[in-house]
Design a protein around this motif. Structure first.
Motif, short mmCIF file in Angstrom:
data_model
loop_
_atom_site.label_atom_id
_atom_site.label_comp_id
_atom_site.label_asym_id
_atom_site.label_seq_id
_atom_site.Cartn_x
_atom_site.Cartn_y
_atom_site.Cartn_z
N TYR A 255 37.55 50.28 43.27
CA TYR A 255 38.40 49.05 42.81
C TYR A 255 38.97 48.45 44.05
O TYR A 255 39.37 49.14 44.98
CB TYR A 255 39.34 49.60 41.95
CG TYR A 255 40.45 48.30 41.64
CD1 TYR A 255 40.00 47.26 40.84
CD2 TYR A 255 41.50 48.36 42.28
CE1 TYR A 255 40.88 46.29 40.68
CE2 TYR A 255 42.58 47.32 42.20
CZ TYR A 255 42.13 46.24 41.28
OH TYR A 255 42.97 44.99 41.20
N HIS A 257 41.38 45.36 45.30
CA HIS A 257 42.42 44.43 44.46
C HIS A 257 42.36 43.09 45.29
O HIS A 257 43.09 42.62 45.97
CB HIS A 257 43.83 45.29 45.16
CG HIS A 257 44.77 44.50 44.25
ND1 HIS A 257 44.93 44.78 42.77
CD2 HIS A 257 45.95 43.77 44.57
CE1 HIS A 257 46.17 44.29 42.47
NE2 HIS A 257 46.83 43.60 43.43
N TYR A 645 39.57 39.33 36.03
CA TYR A 645 41.07 39.50 35.83
C TYR A 645 41.28 38.89 34.60
O TYR A 645 41.67 37.41 34.58
CB TYR A 645 41.89 39.40 37.04
CG TYR A 645 41.70 40.34 38.00
CD1 TYR A 645 42.61 41.63 38.25
CD2 TYR A 645 40.69 40.24 38.99
CE1 TYR A 645 42.23 42.53 39.30
CE2 TYR A 645 40.58 40.97 39.93
CZ TYR A 645 41.42 42.29 40.14
OH TYR A 645 41.40 42.86 41.27
N TYR A 656 41.62 44.14 34.07
CA TYR A 656 40.35 44.12 35.12
C TYR A 656 39.07 45.00 34.44
O TYR A 656 39.41 46.02 34.05
CB TYR A 656 40.70 44.67 36.45
CG TYR A 656 39.57 44.74 37.09
CD1 TYR A 656 39.04 44.01 38.23
CD2 TYR A 656 39.16 46.03 37.30
CE1 TYR A 656 37.87 43.87 39.03
CE2 TYR A 656 37.78 46.40 38.33
CZ TYR A 656 37.31 45.36 39.07
OH TYR A 656 36.10 45.54 39.97
N VAL A 689 46.30 46.65 35.44
CA VAL A 689 46.47 46.44 37.05
C VAL A 689 47.84 45.82 37.09
O VAL A 689 48.24 44.67 36.44
CB VAL A 689 45.51 45.42 37.70
CG1 VAL A 689 45.95 45.37 39.19
CG2 VAL A 689 44.22 46.15 37.52
N ASN A 719 48.88 51.94 38.34
CA ASN A 719 47.74 51.25 37.28
C ASN A 719 47.07 52.53 36.43
O ASN A 719 47.04 53.73 36.69
CB ASN A 719 46.48 50.69 38.20
CG ASN A 719 47.36 49.37 39.12
OD1 ASN A 719 48.16 49.01 38.71
ND2 ASN A 719 46.56 49.48 40.06
N GLU A 721 43.20 53.40 34.58
CA GLU A 721 41.74 53.48 34.63
C GLU A 721 40.97 54.04 33.47
O GLU A 721 41.34 55.02 33.10
CB GLU A 721 41.20 53.87 35.98
CG GLU A 721 39.67 53.63 35.90
CD GLU A 721 39.30 53.80 37.51
OE1 GLU A 721 38.35 54.83 37.66
OE2 GLU A 721 40.05 53.39 38.51
#
Length: 735
Positions: A255, A257, A645, A656, A689, A719, A721
């Protein structure tokens, strides 16, 4: 009849002798027999209609190759331990039947007995014919590796008329070989019929004794189809490539950012003096950082403006820089010719003619249509200045198209229409995909005005794209725009021709990607898997073309909703997008070690502290940034963030995904829903996120139709996932 190398002649002679098979397996119309001869292990493969091809799974110069052990494996194959003077070899052979096309895989590893300086090595594919008379076979290689692209061959055996094969060497597995021997994997797959395939690059330094190294990791997909017409050739290529891709070892993604990356890039784009020039009271973007010698170009201004507009529409921010860009656009219009120009007319006297196109009024054929396409996008969003420039330039563009019969040269003079350069190379023709981007421009004009003459122009141009095959690809972004325009034409007219031509464009694109990760030399510092080369002969991958292909693929998949397109197309497009949103950050020199950056680029300067992308990333042994630091590649971050996003009003987090999405719906008091595109056979990343210091509220993430919620993995910064399959509808409830 074809001449044979000594290796091929020797192999054909030994294979002609009757030998007991170490292993036998039948897969429908294909049969596989593993045979050992004095210096090699071969997989003799029977094809339909009496065709036959052999794959060399192991080789040792001389006649002392011995088999120590044979063990059947659970993958429809066998594992072999071999020994010879050069050392110990371990060979694994398997046949995958889980999907439509059977796929053979053979992998070979070597433990050298002594330090080995590897010489010229024989190819590993030999078409042997029914009686092992290799010189009497025949076939057509539709496409193969060029430079450091995917190490592949796509071919059909035509004498006898038997089958079509896609051979792909997993070059990622050979990085350690290249690191030790200081060699490159460019141009390692190819050859001349009947002797084709992969050969190890000749070593500059020796392999170390006792250190295990992979010498080969080959995949071969087989089809009994012998396609004659171009559409069938292209469809089968895409299907076979997707088939192998499912089995190909693929690197993990990370990932990145992008909100922070975008902020840094936006600051440097606006504030860095090297990004700007001033002419006649207006500020214009340079094409490259600190390139003050080249006059402003309209493509550069619009290539930055449109991604900025994507970001502004997503973020609702106001950017003064967009007003600055727009104010300078009318100065590119030439009243006498009735068209926008490439070079700012008032600054054309700065051109020095050091390149063919750097001459006043010389146009690179695609260069007229790309700005028109971006102006049309602005016009369709209500920009009146862009609408005027676009509509006022259309008659000129149509006149040029008709003058050249919808087959554009490379360079021509805009005032006289004199051809400056007719072909990209001798016998290769001009810029073939310009007809596709021209069709796109005409479709935009039709959508804007409703005038059917523009739709007719789009069809006339599209019809000229027939017959190019893989050569349709000139410049990646324009080929991708062409694919999208052709899909739209298919939806408008219902003519299968245009959908087929869109597949031809996509086949050209996927023939020019790098389906391996270069981890030798400087290549260890950045990921390269599934990157795209900008031109069919370019030696490097480039940020601007990659970003625009990424955006064009998003648009194609959006237009493909509800349309019957090849599953292989959905799979390959989504995977290209998934890998780009990870690796595109490495075009910024701030992410790379200083020693791998070119100190004297061709254009301007490279400032390693600026978040302005390099144009080029090279093979692992070469420095990058050799062309320059590309201001017009600034769309990199501005293209990614709005597409990946998803914003939820009133919530302290963004959603995301690294696959493209559609049908996003977030209403207060209801589940958030959206569709993840791609293919269910592969998975993608979804993340929640954080956007504030607040914790993410408790959420339940489910795939529609399944009762069990997805399990989250905690990642840094609070965050969350998730991993989920493509082609799924996602539902998120917030507690």
């Amino acid at each position: 009849m074809n001449a044979l190398s000594p290796w091929a002649l020797s192999a054909a002679t030994e294979l002609a002798e009757s030998k007991p098979a170490l292993f036998e397996f039948d897969a429908g119309q294909f049969s596989f027999n593993v045979l050992a001869v004095s210096d090699s292990v071969w997989i003799q493969t029977g094809l339909p209609a009496g065709g036959r091809v052999a794959f060399r799974a192991a080789y040792s110069p001389g006649t002392d190759l011995e088999i120590n052990d044979i063990v059947p494996n659970l993958r429809n194959g066998i594992d072999l331990d071999l020994v010879s003077a050069i050392g110990k070899q371990m060979v694994s052979i398997s046949i995958d039947l889980t999907q439509e096309f059977p796929v053979l895989r053979y992998t070979t590893r070597l433990i050298p007995a002594k330090d080995l300086l590897m010489p010229v090595w024989p190819k590993d594919v030999l078409f042997t014919g029914r009686k092992n008379n290799a010189e009497q076979t025949g076939g057509k290689v539709h496409a193969s590796q060029f430079g450091t692209r995917t190490g592949f061959l796509y071919l059909t055996q035509t004498r006898p008329k038997s089958a079509t094969l896609l051979y792909l060497q997993n070059l990622t597995a050979l990085n350690a070989y290249c690191q030790q021997t200081e060699t490159s994997l460019g141009d390692t797959v190819g050859g001349e019929w009947p002797e084709l395939g992969f050969s190890l690059p000749e070593a500059k330094k020796p392999l170390q004794a006792g250190k295990e190294i992979t010498l080969c990791d080959a995949f071969v997909a087989f089809s009994a189809e012998v396609p004659k017409e171009e559409p069938a050739v292209m469809r089968l290529y895409l299907d076979l490539l997707a088939r192998v891709y499912l089995l190909l070892p693929k690197p993990e993604t990370n990932y990145q950012h992008w909100p922070d990356i975008l902020d840094k890039g936006l600051k440097d784009l606006i504030e860095s003096p090297g990004c700007w020039s001033q002419v006649a009271g207006h500020r214009y973007f340079n094409a490259y950082v600190s390139d003050y010698e080249t006059p402003p170009e309209i493509m550069v201004q619009l290539a930055v403006l449109l991604p900025l507009l994507d970001y502004v529409e997503w973020s609702k921010a106001e950017l003064e820089v967009m007003k600055t860009i727009k104010e300078g656009l009318p100065a590119f219009y030439d009243e006498k010719l009735g068209t926008i120009m490439r070079w700012l007319p008032s600054a054309e006297d700065k051109l020095k003619g050091e390149e063919e196109q750097k001459v006043p009024k010389v146009m690179d054929s695609w260069y007229l249509h790309h700005p028109l396409l971006n102006l049309s996008r602005l016009a369709l969003k209500g920009d009146q200045v862009a609408k005027g420039l676009f509509l006022d330039s259309l008659d000129f563009a149509i006149r040029i198209a008709r003058h050249f019969g919808y087959r554009w040269p490379v360079f021509y003079k805009m005032d006289t229409l004199e051809v400056i350069k007719a072909e990209t190379a001798e016998g290769k023709g001009g810029e073939k995909d310009v007809a596709g981007i021209y069709a796109h421009v005409m479709l935009q004009a039709w959508e804007l005005t409703g005038e059917k003459r523009f739709l007719k122009e789009a069809e006339k141009a599209a019809n000229t794209l027939q017959g190019y095959g893989f050569e349709i690809f000139y410049q990646g972004n324009n080929t991708a725009f062409s694919a999208g325009a052709l899909l739209r034409l298919y939806k408008i007219t219902g003519k299968d021709l245009y959908r087929d031509l869109s597949y031809t464009c996509l086949a050209g694109i996927f023939r020019n990607v790098q389906l391996w990760d270069c981890n030798y030399g400087y290549g260890k510092s950045f990921p390269k898997f599934f990157s795209l080369y900008p031109l069919n002969d370019a030696p490097y991958t480039a940020v601007y073309e990659e970003t625009e292909v990424f955006c064009a693929f998003h648009d194609y998949l959006k237009h493909a909703q509800g349309v019957d397109i090849l599953p292989s197309v959905r799979l390959l497009m989504a995977e290209y997008i998934r890998y780009l949103v990870d690796r595109a950050v490495y075009y910024y020199p701030t992410m790379l070690p200083g020693e791998m950056l070119e100190e004297g680029p061709k254009m301007g300067e490279v400032d390693p502290k600026l978040w302005i992308a390099l144009e080029d990333l090279q093979d692992g042994w070469l420095k990058s940034g050799t062309v320059g630091q590309e201001v017009y590649g600034a769309g990199n971050a501005f293209g990614v963030l709005p597409r990946h996003y998803l914003q939820i009003p009133g919530q302290p987090f963004l959603i995301y995904t690294d696959y493209p999405t559609s049908e996003f719906n977030a209403q207060k008091g209801k589940d958030i829903t959206f569709k993840v595109l791609g293919d269910q056979r592969l998975s993608c990343r979804l993340m929640l996120v954080k956007t504030t210091i607040k914790k993410i509220p408790e959420c339940v993430v489910r795939i529609k139709g399944e009762q069990e919620p997805l399990k989250a993995s905690a990642v840094e910064n609070g965050n969350r996932e998730y991993s989920l399959p493509g082609d799924s509808i996602i539902m998120i409830s917030i507690n």
